[in-house]
Design a protein around this motif. Sequence first.
Motif, PDB file in Angstrom:
ATOM      1  N   ALA A  30      -3.729  36.236 -11.210  1.00 27.90           N
ATOM      2  CA  ALA A  30      -3.248  35.122 -12.031  1.00 27.90           C
ATOM      3  C   ALA A  30      -1.739  34.939 -11.876  1.00 27.90           C
ATOM      4  CB  ALA A  30      -3.616  35.348 -13.495  1.00 27.90           C
ATOM      5  N   LEU A  31      -0.992  36.030 -11.871  1.00 31.86           N
ATOM      6  CA  LEU A  31       0.455  35.934 -11.709  1.00 31.86           C
ATOM      7  C   LEU A  31       0.815  35.385 -10.337  1.00 31.86           C
ATOM      8  CD1 LEU A  31       1.494  39.250 -13.469  1.00 31.86           C
ATOM      9  CD2 LEU A  31       1.967  36.921 -14.273  1.00 31.86           C
ATOM     10  N   SER A  32       0.130  35.848  -9.306  1.00 25.64           N
ATOM     11  CA  SER A  32       0.375  35.367  -7.950  1.00 25.64           C
ATOM     12  C   SER A  32       0.095  33.864  -7.857  1.00 25.64           C
ATOM     13  CB  SER A  32      -0.498  36.129  -6.946  1.00 25.64           C
ATOM     14  OG  SER A  32      -0.330  35.626  -5.650  1.00 25.64           O
ATOM     15  N   ALA A  33      -1.020  33.439  -8.431  1.00 28.12           N
ATOM     16  CA  ALA A  33      -1.383  32.019  -8.410  1.00 28.12           C
ATOM     17  C   ALA A  33      -0.352  31.163  -9.141  1.00 28.12           C
ATOM     18  CB  ALA A  33      -2.768  31.825  -9.021  1.00 28.12           C
ATOM     19  N   ALA A  34       0.303  31.771 -10.143  1.00 27.03           N
ATOM     20  CA  ALA A  34       1.315  31.048 -10.914  1.00 27.03           C
ATOM     21  C   ALA A  34       2.701  31.138 -10.269  1.00 27.03           C
ATOM     22  CB  ALA A  34       1.366  31.610 -12.339  1.00 27.03           C
ATOM     23  N   GLY A  35       2.785  31.806  -9.116  1.00 26.13           N
ATOM     24  CA  GLY A  35       4.060  31.922  -8.425  1.00 26.13           C
ATOM     25  C   GLY A  35       4.992  32.981  -8.982  1.00 26.13           C
ATOM     26  N   ARG A  36       4.449  33.911  -9.751  1.00 24.79           N
ATOM     27  CA  ARG A  36       5.239  34.966 -10.397  1.00 24.79           C
ATOM     28  C   ARG A  36       5.247  36.215  -9.542  1.00 24.79           C
ATOM     29  NH1 ARG A  36       8.455  37.664 -12.951  1.00 24.79           N
ATOM     30  NH2 ARG A  36       8.505  37.962 -15.174  1.00 24.79           N
ATOM     31  N   LYS A  37       6.393  36.866  -9.409  1.00 23.89           N
ATOM     32  CA  LYS A  37       6.492  38.116  -8.663  1.00 23.89           C
ATOM     33  C   LYS A  37       6.239  39.300  -9.586  1.00 23.89           C
ATOM     34  CE  LYS A  37       9.605  36.490  -5.137  1.00 23.89           C
ATOM     35  NZ  LYS A  37      10.823  36.721  -4.385  1.00 23.89           N
ATOM     36  N   ALA A  38       5.648  40.353  -9.023  1.00 22.21           N
ATOM     37  CA  ALA A  38       5.400  41.583  -9.776  1.00 22.21           C
ATOM     38  C   ALA A  38       5.203  42.721  -8.786  1.00 22.21           C
ATOM     39  CB  ALA A  38       4.156  41.433 -10.655  1.00 22.21           C
ATOM     40  N   GLU A  39       5.380  43.933  -9.287  1.00 23.63           N
ATOM     41  CA  GLU A  39       5.053  45.125  -8.517  1.00 23.63           C
ATOM     42  C   GLU A  39       3.801  45.718  -9.120  1.00 23.63           C
ATOM     43  OE1 GLU A  39       7.778  48.441  -7.010  1.00 23.63           O
ATOM     44  OE2 GLU A  39       9.149  47.055  -8.017  1.00 23.63           O
ATOM     45  N   ALA A  40       2.808  45.999  -8.290  1.00 19.03           N
ATOM     46  CA  ALA A  40       1.541  46.565  -8.762  1.00 19.03           C
ATOM     47  C   ALA A  40       1.412  47.989  -8.256  1.00 19.03           C
ATOM     48  CB  ALA A  40       0.375  45.721  -8.272  1.00 19.03           C
ATOM     49  N   PHE A  41       1.178  48.906  -9.174  1.00 18.12           N
ATOM     50  CA  PHE A  41       0.981  50.313  -8.860  1.00 18.12           C
ATOM     51  C   PHE A  41      -0.509  50.616  -9.009  1.00 18.12           C
ATOM     52  CE2 PHE A  41       5.348  49.841  -9.928  1.00 18.12           C
ATOM     53  CZ  PHE A  41       6.021  50.756  -9.138  1.00 18.12           C
ATOM     54  N   ILE A  42      -1.127  50.931  -7.890  1.00 21.98           N
ATOM     55  CA  ILE A  42      -2.567  51.141  -7.837  1.00 21.98           C
ATOM     56  C   ILE A  42      -2.813  52.560  -7.325  1.00 21.98           C
ATOM     57  CG2 ILE A  42      -4.747  50.258  -6.895  1.00 21.98           C
ATOM     58  CD1 ILE A  42      -3.173  48.209  -8.609  1.00 21.98           C
ATOM     59  N   ALA A  43      -3.690  53.304  -7.978  1.00 19.90           N
ATOM     60  CA  ALA A  43      -3.897  54.712  -7.625  1.00 19.90           C
ATOM     61  C   ALA A  43      -4.618  54.894  -6.292  1.00 19.90           C
ATOM     62  CB  ALA A  43      -4.657  55.425  -8.738  1.00 19.90           C
ATOM     63  N   LEU A  51      -6.134  43.888  -3.691  1.00 22.03           N
ATOM     64  CA  LEU A  51      -4.939  43.107  -4.028  1.00 22.03           C
ATOM     65  C   LEU A  51      -4.107  42.702  -2.818  1.00 22.03           C
ATOM     66  CD1 LEU A  51      -3.758  45.091  -7.162  1.00 22.03           C
ATOM     67  CD2 LEU A  51      -4.950  42.920  -7.099  1.00 22.03           C
ATOM     68  N   ARG A  52      -4.539  43.074  -1.649  1.00 24.02           N
ATOM     69  CA  ARG A  52      -3.763  42.749  -0.443  1.00 24.02           C
ATOM     70  C   ARG A  52      -3.638  41.231  -0.291  1.00 24.02           C
ATOM     71  NH1 ARG A  52      -2.388  47.420   0.829  1.00 24.02           N
ATOM     72  NH2 ARG A  52      -3.726  49.060   1.578  1.00 24.02           N
ATOM     73  N   ASP A  53      -2.534  40.824   0.275  1.00 25.98           N
ATOM     74  CA  ASP A  53      -2.291  39.414   0.611  1.00 25.98           C
ATOM     75  C   ASP A  53      -2.121  38.492  -0.598  1.00 25.98           C
ATOM     76  OD1 ASP A  53      -2.511  40.106   3.340  1.00 25.98           O
ATOM     77  OD2 ASP A  53      -4.695  39.894   3.231  1.00 25.98           O
ATOM     78  N   LEU A  54      -1.730  39.051  -1.743  1.00 31.40           N
ATOM     79  CA  LEU A  54      -1.409  38.194  -2.889  1.00 31.40           C
ATOM     80  C   LEU A  54       0.083  37.866  -2.831  1.00 31.40           C
ATOM     81  CD1 LEU A  54      -3.312  39.767  -5.927  1.00 31.40           C
ATOM     82  CD2 LEU A  54      -3.870  37.673  -4.690  1.00 31.40           C
ATOM     83  N   PRO A  55       0.445  36.601  -2.628  1.00 31.03           N
ATOM     84  CA  PRO A  55       1.859  36.245  -2.567  1.00 31.03           C
ATOM     85  C   PRO A  55       2.607  36.664  -3.829  1.00 31.03           C
ATOM     86  CG  PRO A  55       0.486  34.403  -1.879  1.00 31.03           C
ATOM     87  CD  PRO A  55      -0.431  35.450  -2.435  1.00 31.03           C
TER      88      PRO A  55
END
Length: 131
Positions: A30-43, A51-55
């Motif tokens: 949802a954040l990617s679709a809205a053009g928002r940047k974030a860092e995702a920490f996945i175990a 989550l690959r290839d999410l702008p």
Amino acid sequence: HGHTAWLQRRVSKMLLIFGGTTEGRRLCEALSAAGRKAEAFIATEYGANLLRDLPGITLRTGRLNVAAMIAAIQAAEGTVVIDATHPYARDVTRNLVQACAETGTEYIRVLRDERSLRGGAQRGAGGGRLP
């Protein structure tokens, strides 16, 4: 997703999302679709592959201890930590709460609504339900 709209209005800071394969993935999408940047920490690599290839979403894969969480929070100045980990990942949640307390970082816990399996969010500090 009302929670995403709330985050966009409320947060101008860098979002650090700790998540798994459901709530964390949905939030990142949802954040990617809205053009928002974030860092995702996945175990796990499995979770990261979802989550690959999410702008706009930078992926960090691997389990972190409290010291590593603190380092990640400090490296991304002016952050909000969003805990979207699995409901049974209690150790991760406990470590995130400690890391946020030690760094003075805002903590938001995304909770799974057991009745409908829809995600809900709850503030860490006040415990009040988000709109």
